[in-house]
Design a protein around this motif. Structure first.
Motif, PDB file in Angstrom:
ATOM      1  N   LEU A 100       0.824  -1.206   0.000  1.00  0.00           N
ATOM      2  CA  LEU A 100       0.000   0.000   0.000  1.00  0.00           C
ATOM      3  C   LEU A 100       0.863   1.262   0.000  1.00  0.00           C
ATOM      4  O   LEU A 100       0.419   2.326  -0.420  1.00  0.00           O
ATOM      5  N   ASN A 101       2.117   1.165   0.469  1.00  0.00           N
ATOM      6  CA  ASN A 101       3.018   2.313   0.551  1.00  0.00           C
ATOM      7  C   ASN A 101       3.959   2.425  -0.645  1.00  0.00           C
ATOM      8  O   ASN A 101       4.820   3.292  -0.668  1.00  0.00           O
ATOM      9  N   VAL A 102       3.807   1.561  -1.632  1.00  0.00           N
ATOM     10  CA  VAL A 102       4.707   1.524  -2.772  1.00  0.00           C
ATOM     11  C   VAL A 102       4.104   2.305  -3.930  1.00  0.00           C
ATOM     12  O   VAL A 102       2.933   2.139  -4.266  1.00  0.00           O
ATOM     13  N   LYS A 103       4.914   3.188  -4.557  1.00  0.00           N
ATOM     14  CA  LYS A 103       4.426   3.962  -5.700  1.00  0.00           C
ATOM     15  C   LYS A 103       4.133   3.067  -6.893  1.00  0.00           C
ATOM     16  O   LYS A 103       3.068   3.142  -7.480  1.00  0.00           O
ATOM     17  N   GLU A 104       5.135   2.254  -7.272  1.00  0.00           N
ATOM     18  CA  GLU A 104       4.981   1.389  -8.434  1.00  0.00           C
ATOM     19  C   GLU A 104       5.304  -0.045  -8.043  1.00  0.00           C
ATOM     20  O   GLU A 104       6.250  -0.300  -7.309  1.00  0.00           O
ATOM     21  N   GLN A 105       4.503  -0.961  -8.565  1.00  0.00           N
ATOM     22  CA  GLN A 105       4.752  -2.375  -8.317  1.00  0.00           C
ATOM     23  C   GLN A 105       4.433  -3.162  -9.575  1.00  0.00           C
ATOM     24  O   GLN A 105       3.688  -2.724 -10.435  1.00  0.00           O
TER      25      GLN A 105
END
Length: 95
Positions: free
Chosen positions: A79-84
């Motif tokens: 949820l805290n990751v910009k891109e995955q």
């Protein structure tokens, strides 16, 4: 201890790959001479009953037990990751 000469200072500077001028060599020779004279005063101390130490205080490592604990769930962390991509964190290429 004998006074350091300008030539010795220049030699040490050369070993350290430092370029110094004649004036700097003279100044550093004087300063390093004062430092070594001060350190030489330690030889005047009576250390016959002094045990060698690595620290002035009796330190003891306090270690906790190495226990594996559950970390964050992947869904919560993502949820805290910009891109995955495919469940992994996507970062910009470095080359």
């Amino acid at each position: 201890m004998a006074k350091l000469t300008k030539e010795e200072v220049k030699h040490v500077a050369n070993l350290a790959r430092l370029a110094i001028t004649e004036e700097e060599a003279e100044k550093f020779a004087e300063q390093l001479g004062k430092i070594t004279d001060f350190a030489e005063q330690l030889n005047e101390l009576d250390t016959t009953n002094v045990e060698p130490t690595t620290h002035v205080l009796p330190l003891v490592n306090v270690m906790r037990e190495d226990v594996a604990v559950k970390g964050l769930d992947r869904e919560v962390m993502m949820l805290n990751v910009k891109e995955q991509e495919d469940g992994q964190v996507k970062v910009p290429p470095i080359m």
